[in-house]
Design a protein around this motif. Structure first.
Motif, mmCIF file in Angstrom:
data_model
loop_
_atom_site.group_PDB
_atom_site.id
_atom_site.type_symbol
_atom_site.label_atom_id
_atom_site.label_comp_id
_atom_site.label_asym_id
_atom_site.label_seq_id
_atom_site.Cartn_x
_atom_site.Cartn_y
_atom_site.Cartn_z
ATOM 1 N N ALA A 83 -82.194 14.215 -24.729
ATOM 2 C CA ALA A 83 -83.494 14.281 -24.051
ATOM 3 C C ALA A 83 -84.415 13.167 -24.524
ATOM 4 N N VAL A 84 -84.425 12.915 -25.826
ATOM 5 C CA VAL A 84 -85.277 11.853 -26.361
ATOM 6 C C VAL A 84 -84.877 10.497 -25.786
ATOM 7 N N VAL A 85 -83.593 10.176 -25.834
ATOM 8 C CA VAL A 85 -83.130 8.871 -25.356
ATOM 9 C C VAL A 85 -83.314 8.746 -23.850
ATOM 10 N N THR A 86 -83.183 9.848 -23.128
ATOM 11 C CA THR A 86 -83.416 9.827 -21.682
ATOM 12 C C THR A 86 -84.874 9.499 -21.376
ATOM 13 N N LEU A 87 -85.791 10.020 -22.174
ATOM 14 C CA LEU A 87 -87.212 9.710 -21.984
ATOM 15 C C LEU A 87 -87.505 8.237 -22.272
ATOM 16 N N LEU A 88 -86.844 7.685 -23.280
ATOM 17 C CA LEU A 88 -87.059 6.272 -23.606
ATOM 18 C C LEU A 88 -86.649 5.391 -22.434
ATOM 19 N N TYR A 89 -85.514 5.711 -21.838
ATOM 20 C CA TYR A 89 -85.003 4.895 -20.739
ATOM 21 C C TYR A 89 -85.628 5.281 -19.398
ATOM 22 N N GLY A 90 -85.814 6.568 -19.178
ATOM 23 C CA GLY A 90 -86.306 7.022 -17.879
ATOM 24 C C GLY A 90 -87.799 6.839 -17.681
ATOM 25 N N CYS A 91 -88.562 6.809 -18.785
ATOM 26 C CA CYS A 91 -90.023 6.685 -18.674
ATOM 27 C C CYS A 91 -90.563 5.444 -19.370
ATOM 28 N N GLY A 92 -89.704 4.698 -20.060
ATOM 29 C CA GLY A 92 -90.161 3.495 -20.755
ATOM 30 C C GLY A 92 -91.044 3.808 -21.949
ATOM 31 N N LEU A 93 -90.809 4.946 -22.595
ATOM 32 C CA LEU A 93 -91.645 5.332 -23.725
ATOM 33 C C LEU A 93 -91.217 4.627 -25.013
ATOM 34 N N ARG A 94 -92.178 4.399 -25.889
ATOM 35 C CA ARG A 94 -91.864 4.021 -27.266
ATOM 36 C C ARG A 94 -91.341 5.277 -27.949
ATOM 37 N N VAL B 215 -100.484 6.809 -17.474
ATOM 38 C CA VAL B 215 -99.715 7.841 -16.794
ATOM 39 C C VAL B 215 -98.385 7.245 -16.369
ATOM 40 N N VAL B 216 -97.299 7.909 -16.738
ATOM 41 C CA VAL B 216 -95.970 7.411 -16.378
ATOM 42 C C VAL B 216 -95.248 8.464 -15.540
ATOM 43 N N PRO B 217 -94.505 8.035 -14.538
ATOM 44 C CA PRO B 217 -93.737 8.990 -13.735
ATOM 45 C C PRO B 217 -92.561 9.544 -14.535
ATOM 46 N N VAL B 218 -92.185 10.763 -14.251
ATOM 47 C CA VAL B 218 -91.054 11.398 -14.926
ATOM 48 C C VAL B 218 -89.943 11.613 -13.909
ATOM 49 N N LEU B 219 -88.820 10.976 -14.140
ATOM 50 C CA LEU B 219 -87.679 11.145 -13.242
ATOM 51 C C LEU B 219 -87.109 12.552 -13.381
ATOM 52 N N PRO B 220 -86.523 13.093 -12.324
ATOM 53 C CA PRO B 220 -85.912 14.430 -12.411
ATOM 54 C C PRO B 220 -84.896 14.529 -13.557
ATOM 55 N N ALA B 221 -84.107 13.461 -13.787
ATOM 56 C CA ALA B 221 -83.108 13.497 -14.847
ATOM 57 C C ALA B 221 -83.754 13.669 -16.217
ATOM 58 N N ALA B 222 -84.897 13.006 -16.424
ATOM 59 C CA ALA B 222 -85.597 13.124 -17.707
ATOM 60 C C ALA B 222 -86.185 14.522 -17.863
ATOM 61 N N ARG B 223 -86.795 15.029 -16.785
ATOM 62 C CA ARG B 223 -87.388 16.373 -16.832
ATOM 63 C C ARG B 223 -86.315 17.426 -17.096
ATOM 64 N N GLN B 224 -85.175 17.275 -16.440
ATOM 65 C CA GLN B 224 -84.083 18.230 -16.618
ATOM 66 C C GLN B 224 -83.513 18.177 -18.032
ATOM 67 N N ALA B 225 -83.445 16.968 -18.601
ATOM 68 C CA ALA B 225 -82.924 16.822 -19.968
ATOM 69 C C ALA B 225 -83.831 17.535 -20.961
ATOM 70 N N VAL B 226 -85.143 17.407 -20.766
ATOM 71 C CA VAL B 226 -86.102 18.075 -21.653
ATOM 72 C C VAL B 226 -86.024 19.592 -21.473
ATOM 73 N N GLU B 227 -85.947 20.047 -20.229
ATOM 74 C CA GLU B 227 -85.881 21.484 -19.961
ATOM 75 C C GLU B 227 -84.616 22.089 -20.576
ATOM 76 N N SER C 114 -84.761 -1.858 -21.518
ATOM 77 C CA SER C 114 -83.864 -1.733 -20.370
ATOM 78 C C SER C 114 -84.599 -1.130 -19.175
ATOM 79 N N PHE C 115 -85.444 -0.147 -19.440
ATOM 80 C CA PHE C 115 -86.276 0.462 -18.396
ATOM 81 C C PHE C 115 -87.055 -0.615 -17.656
ATOM 82 N N ALA C 116 -87.731 -1.494 -18.407
ATOM 83 C CA ALA C 116 -88.564 -2.528 -17.793
ATOM 84 C C ALA C 116 -87.727 -3.557 -17.052
ATOM 85 N N THR C 117 -86.645 -3.979 -17.672
ATOM 86 C CA THR C 117 -85.810 -5.013 -17.063
ATOM 87 C C THR C 117 -85.152 -4.525 -15.774
#
Length: 308
Positions: free
Chosen positions: A151-162, A191-203, A258-261
């Motif tokens: 879930a953590v790594v999905t948020l880094l890639y899916g939302c571009g979080l530090r 404000v950053v959008p949350v992809l369904p995959a990231a939301r599902q990983a956290v849930e 990778s998110f940004a690129t």
């Protein structure tokens, strides 16, 4: 050379840092770095100008003094990048001194940092980023820990979080909707959008986590229930990238790169990406244009009137 800072100079420094923290909302890490850099500068100038006490040495700095300080810093092993950071801190302090004490700051503010090569981000390919997320989840046999790391790594890639931003999420940020309000460097919000995959990983992680969700407690917990340490995530991704045969640059922060690129490659607007990443300056985001120069040339050739 023995370096010391007079009480008067130290009082001025602390007053400046207090203003940075209170008015600009500078992060604690920024304050610590600025304090160390400016203390070194003040102490050097005091000795360089004959051990004068008080603010005197700071009010008399000229071009030759600045050159001597920079030569000293380089002699102490400071890289071009490090010296540029130090000079930036000193200039900020002198702008404050000029307003507060009427110090003549021209010699300091006109000093130029040495040139240095900016290290460009090292993003993963889309396939490698997906493989990293999948592989991270295989590093623990404990279900909730495996789900947590994924879930953590999905948020880094899916939302571009530090990584600090992901680990700073708390119960108040739940339930996770289509977007997240992130408090980044310097207290800046975005404000950053949350992809369904990231939301599902956290849930999925939350459904397995043995610790209760609390409003003011972090979402991501360590094995004993405390806040998850960033080093744990770094170790997990290190193990995963070695198993995948990825380079040492495949770190948690590389997922954000990778998110940004990948957004840029898909035609994302540079200023929009700047907002999503929380960069204070567009020049920071523009580093990604060098990473994906081939794609940019294709866009140019396909859209510029004179290129067709």
């Amino acid at each position: 050379m023995t370096l010391a800072v007079s009480p008067q100079a130290r009082d001025a420094l602390e007053a400046w840092l207090a203003q940075l923290s209170a008015v600009r909302g500078a992060a604690a890490a920024t304050i610590r770095a600025y304090r160390a850099d400016v203390v070194d500068f003040i102490a050097f100038m005091a000795v360089h100008r004959g051990g004068t006490e008080g603010l005197g040495p700071l009010m008399q700095v000229d071009v030759r003094d600045m050159r001597a300080w920079m030569a000293h810093a380089r002699g102490q092993g400071a890289s071009g990048r490090s010296l540029a950071r130090k000079l930036s801190a000193v200039k900020s302090f002198y702008r404050w001194l000029a307003e507060r004490e009427g110090v003549e700051a021209t010699a300091v503010l006109s000093a130029r940092a040495p040139r240095f090569d900016r290290k460009l981000p090292r993003p993963l390919s889309e396939e490698a980023a997906r493989a990293m997320i999948d592989r991270v989840e295989l590093q623990s046999e404990t279900g909730w820990i495996a789900a947590r790391d994924a879930a953590v790594v999905t948020l880094l890639y899916g939302c571009g979080l530090r990584i600090s931003e992901a680990l700073g999420l708390a119960g108040r940020d739940l339930p996770m909707g289509d977007s997240l309000r992130i408090r980044g460097k310097g207290g800046k919000e975005r404000v950053v959008p949350v992809l369904p995959a990231a939301r599902q990983a956290v849930e999925r992680y939350l459904a397995l986590c043995p610790f209760p969700v609390e409003t003011d407690a972090p979402i991501f917990r360590g094995v004993r229930g405390g806040a998850l340490n960033a080093r744990v995530v770094q170790k997990v991704t290190e193990a995963a990238r070695m198993q995948l045969g990825l380079p040492a640059t495949a770190t948690p922060h590389a997922m954000r790169h990778s998110f940004a690129t990948h957004l840029l490659a898909a035609g994302g607007d540079l200023r929009a990406i700047q907002e999503l990443l929380g960069h204070g300056s567009l020049s920071t985001t523009q580093a990604y244009t060098s990473v994906d120069g081939v794609h940019l040339m294709r866009v140019y050739e396909a859209t510029h009137p004179k290129a067709r």
